[in-house]
Design a protein around this motif. Structure first.
Motif: not given
Length: 267
Positions: A6, A100, A104
């Protein structure tokens, strides 16, 4: 196949230190592929937003890195308190990333999250790299992931996180609530009846991370302890938070990490 990473543009991208809690242990998938699994734990830092997470994962190493890790443990000993002359292996990502982003991606055994990493041996007097660095590490399963809430209250009961290692043993990590607190990781015994080693369906069988310890006084702020509340050689009854009834006795075999300074530091 690795999940795409990401965006790291949220300001929380950083280089992290993950404690390597276990040897590399072979896991054979249903398709016949062998992974060298390790248990890793992220050491949190309360006052640094990029590191204000408590996280544990199963990851796999390339064959040569797994061999180097096990050889280093054979030579220098298992993880133990550095303050007592022991050593801890720490894995670092070589390029900044967010924790994160790993969460994710929801990595699985068949669809991991890859990143480039290096290994170091942290001891009382030095912190050298060892083995073939850098290498590509694959996160295969997130065992626990939680960002800190600065307004969270300390638990009214002593609370820990049960972490299953790939070799069939368990670790317990102190549940971190808020600033101030202490970080503690200790090795226990075999999997409880409601846990299972990695195999088909393992993800569904190991949702038992948070546990309570009746009879062990909870930390509720004030003076930080000098030693872990769980004593090596003592047995404790752990109760699953998810149902409040399933218990298991675990003897604490070894203290692997205890810290009151790093997670509470002004870093």
């Amino acid at each position: 196949m690795s999940q795409p990473q990401r965006s790291q543009s949220d300001g929380l991208s950083a280089q992290h230190g993950f404690f390597v809690l276990s040897r590399a242990f072979p896991y054979v998938s249903d398709e016949g592929f062998t992974f060298n699994l390790i248990l890793i734990y992220h050491s949190a830092v309360f006052k640094m937003p990029a590191h204000a997470y408590q996280m544990a994962m199963l990851a796999s190493l390339p064959d040569d890195v797994a061999a180097a890790l096990n050889a280093d443990i054979d030579r220098y000993g298992e993880d133990s308190l550095i303050s007592s002359g022991g050593y801890m292996r720490i894995l670092h990502n070589t390029a900044p990333l967010t924790l994160q982003s790993i969460a994710d991606a929801e990595p699985t055994m068949d669809a991991p999250y890859d990143f480039q990493a290096s290994l170091k041996r942290k001891g009382p007097d030095d912190y050298p790299e060892f083995g073939p660095n850098p290498f590509v590490m694959s996160v295969r399963k997130i065992l626990y992931f939680r960002p800190f809430d600065p307004d969270e209250q300390y638990p009214s009961e002593s609370k820990y996180i049960f972490l299953p290692a790939p070799d069939g043993t368990c670790y317990v990590a102190h549940y971190l609530a808020r600033y101030t607190d202490f970080d503690s990781i200790q090795k226990g015994g075999a999997y409880p009846p409601w846990g299972a080693p990695p195999r088909d369906g393992w993800d569904e069988q190991n949702a038992f991370a948070e546990v309570l310890l009746p009879g062990v006084p909870p930390y509720q702020g004030g003076d930080l302890p000098r030693l872990s509340p769980l004593a090596v050689g003592q047995s404790y009854s752990f109760v699953r938070v998810v149902d409040g009834t399933s218990t298991v006795e675990q003897a604490i075999r070894r203290s692997s990490w205890f810290d009151t300074t790093v997670i509470n530091g002004d870093m």
